[in-house]
Design a protein around this motif. Structure first.
Motif, short mmCIF file in Angstrom:
data_model
loop_
_atom_site.label_atom_id
_atom_site.label_comp_id
_atom_site.label_asym_id
_atom_site.label_seq_id
_atom_site.Cartn_x
_atom_site.Cartn_y
_atom_site.Cartn_z
N LYS A 167 -27.00 -8.38 -18.67
CA LYS A 167 -26.32 -7.81 -17.50
C LYS A 167 -26.11 -8.88 -16.43
O LYS A 167 -25.03 -8.97 -15.82
N GLU A 168 -27.11 -9.70 -16.21
CA GLU A 168 -27.00 -10.76 -15.19
C GLU A 168 -25.93 -11.77 -15.57
O GLU A 168 -25.17 -12.23 -14.72
N GLU A 216 -22.49 -9.95 -15.00
CA GLU A 216 -22.22 -9.70 -13.58
C GLU A 216 -21.98 -11.00 -12.81
O GLU A 216 -21.12 -11.06 -11.93
N TYR A 217 -22.73 -12.05 -13.17
CA TYR A 217 -22.55 -13.34 -12.49
C TYR A 217 -21.16 -13.89 -12.81
O TYR A 217 -20.47 -14.42 -11.94
N GLN A 265 -18.48 -12.16 -13.63
CA GLN A 265 -17.48 -11.33 -12.97
C GLN A 265 -17.28 -11.74 -11.52
O GLN A 265 -16.18 -11.62 -10.96
N GLU A 266 -18.33 -12.29 -10.92
CA GLU A 266 -18.23 -12.73 -9.53
C GLU A 266 -17.81 -14.19 -9.40
O GLU A 266 -17.01 -14.55 -8.53
N GLU A 282 -21.18 0.59 -15.51
CA GLU A 282 -21.81 -0.45 -14.69
C GLU A 282 -21.10 -1.80 -14.84
O GLU A 282 -20.89 -2.52 -13.86
N LEU A 283 -20.75 -2.14 -16.08
CA LEU A 283 -20.17 -3.46 -16.36
C LEU A 283 -18.66 -3.40 -16.60
O LEU A 283 -18.02 -4.44 -16.72
N HIS A 284 -18.09 -2.21 -16.68
CA HIS A 284 -16.64 -1.99 -16.73
C HIS A 284 -15.97 -2.71 -17.90
O HIS A 284 -15.05 -3.50 -17.73
N GLU A 339 -12.47 -5.09 -17.94
CA GLU A 339 -12.61 -6.52 -18.23
C GLU A 339 -11.86 -6.92 -19.49
O GLU A 339 -11.20 -7.96 -19.53
#
Length: 440
Positions: free
Chosen positions: A202-203, A206-207, A209-210, A243-245, A249
């Motif tokens: 997840k990290e 998410e990282y 994606q940002e 949560e991660l879409h 994506e």
């Protein structure tokens, strides 16, 4: 235009020359100094990049892997030099989706399993993980066979540790890509406790994606790993979809990758080629197919995903059959999944594309089968009702439009013409299909 006989002959000669040169360089490794060995391995790795599956299997036999182990034990080839070669062999094998079981049958495989366990015990004292990480990557890439729970619990955390690096320099990006590629090919047959991987995965997603720190291949492979876990743990869907879409994506990646490819040039003739981009697109399509087959959540992001699939569908139709078939399969899966909103499929233009395909006279049986499965599920899906009156009005209008379109294109006649030709199309299917259309 297909390759001429002269072109095929030339490619065959090149392949034979490449495998012979590789074998010659490999035989010369034993008598070389370390610096010379490194140069020869570099040349061998460049040859591996050009190999097709047949060449790869003809070179990387059980005997070759056994010989590598013998050279390591006799100290004519250091373990460090051997991993330079083995990592690249495994990386190319996984990247190109080759299936080659010779490593699993070799004595090198057995010795590497033992070495990984030994090194894992050793680092508890020496704290140096480098060799262990190298061995874990090699083994994960090369292995096609069963992995014991003990080995599994060592390999996954080590690869995740590399994959979690956040530096954006080219060297680190490559390390992360390779670790994720190795992870993504761990079989779905292995049930994995969430505690072993989910927080880190997840990290990583998410990282990215940002900050957009991963390569395109690395980003696809981290999703492939997570989707493989979904195979045995459907409770992951909330994480994947909401949560991660994933759908959002995947749609974005397909669109950007698709825009970077010259779809008009035939795949086998693309010299300057963006082979890696096409390979990543195919890998995304495989993961999307799994998702559209199994997903149950409705978060409003599927329409965008289907629009991106339609874009690749159209672009790949003429010159990229592998990508095209994957699009067909993903959309067929979606049409048969009762949890996928039929409106999302209709609004994306999917039905119109399938109608165009069905009218082609050169369709392969597999594509005909997917098209028929798609269309034989549409009438039933069109009978579904919504809870809101305003939405139902829109749906009735859409039903009317799609029915008119299907009648206009003569789809009923197309199905009837395939009775007796495609085994699963029965006479009752034709009657039921006609009745369903009339009663939508």
């Amino acid at each position: 235009m297909s390759l001429s006989e002269d072109d095929k002959c030339e490619k065959g000669v090149q392949a034979m020359t490449r495998t012979k040169k590789f074998s010659k360089l490999f035989c010369e490794l034993e008598g070389c100094r370390e610096d010379e060995q490194k140069q020869k391995i570099k040349e061998m790795n460049e040859m591996i990049n050009e190999m097709n599956e047949g060449e790869f299997k003809s070179v990387f036999t059980v005997e070759l892997f056994d010989k590598i182990l013998q050279m390591i034990e006799e100290k004519t080839l250091s373990l460090e030099r051997a991993t330079l070669l083995l990592k690249h062999v495994g990386y190319c094998k996984k990247l190109k989706c080759f299936f080659c079981y010779s490593f699993d049958k070799s004595s090198l495989s057995r010795r590497m399993r033992e070495k990984i366990i030994d090194e894992n015990e050793k680092i508890k004292v020496e704290k140096d993980e480098m060799l262990l990480i190298e061995l874990c990557e090699c083994f994960a890439w090369l292995n096609e066979d069963f992995i014991s729970k003990e080995l599994f619990s060592v390999i996954v955390p080590r690869l995740l540790k590399v994959a979690s690096k956040k530096d954006e320099n080219e060297e680190t990006q490559k390390e992360v890509e390779m670790a994720l590629l190795a992870l993504s090919h761990i079989s779905t047959c292995y049930e994995m406790k969430r505690e072993l991987y989910l927080k880190e995965i997840k990290e990583i997603i998410e990282y990215h994606q940002e900050h957009r720190n991963l390569t395109r291949l690395a980003y696809q492979t981290v999703w492939k790993f997570l989707m493989s876990r979904f195979f045995n743990d459907d409770s992951l869907e909330e994480v994947i979809a909401d949560e991660l879409h994933f759908a959002r994506e995947a749609a974005k990646e397909l669109k950007e990758l698709g825009n970077s490819v010259d779809w008009k040039r035939k795949e086998e003739r693309r010299k300057e080629t963006k082979v890696k981009e096409v390979s990543v697109i195919k890998r995304w399509l495989d993961v999307i197919s799994e998702f559209t087959f199994s997903c149950t959540l409705r978060n409003g992001e599927l329409e965008g995903l289907f629009c991106s699939l339609v874009q690749v569908f159209k672009a790949s139709r003429d010159n990229y059959p592998d990508a095209f078939r994957r699009c067909i399969n993903s959309l067929r899966n979606a049409s048969e999944n009762k949890d996928v909103k039929i409106d999302d499929l209709l609004k994306s233009g999917t039905v119109g594309l399938y109608m165009e395909e069905m009218k082609q006279s050169t369709l392969e049986d597999g594509i005909i089968s997917d098209c028929l499965h798609f269309f034989m599920s549409i009438p039933e899906r069109l009978k579904e009702k919504t809870n809101e009156e305003s939405e139902e009005v829109k749906r009735k209008e859409m039903k009317r439009e799609i029915l008119e379109k299907m009648e206009e294109e003569g789809y009923e006649d197309i199905i009837a013409s395939l009775y007796g030709f495609i085994s699963f199309v029965k006479e009752n299917d034709i009657v039921n299909y006609q009745e369903t259309l009339l009663n939508i």
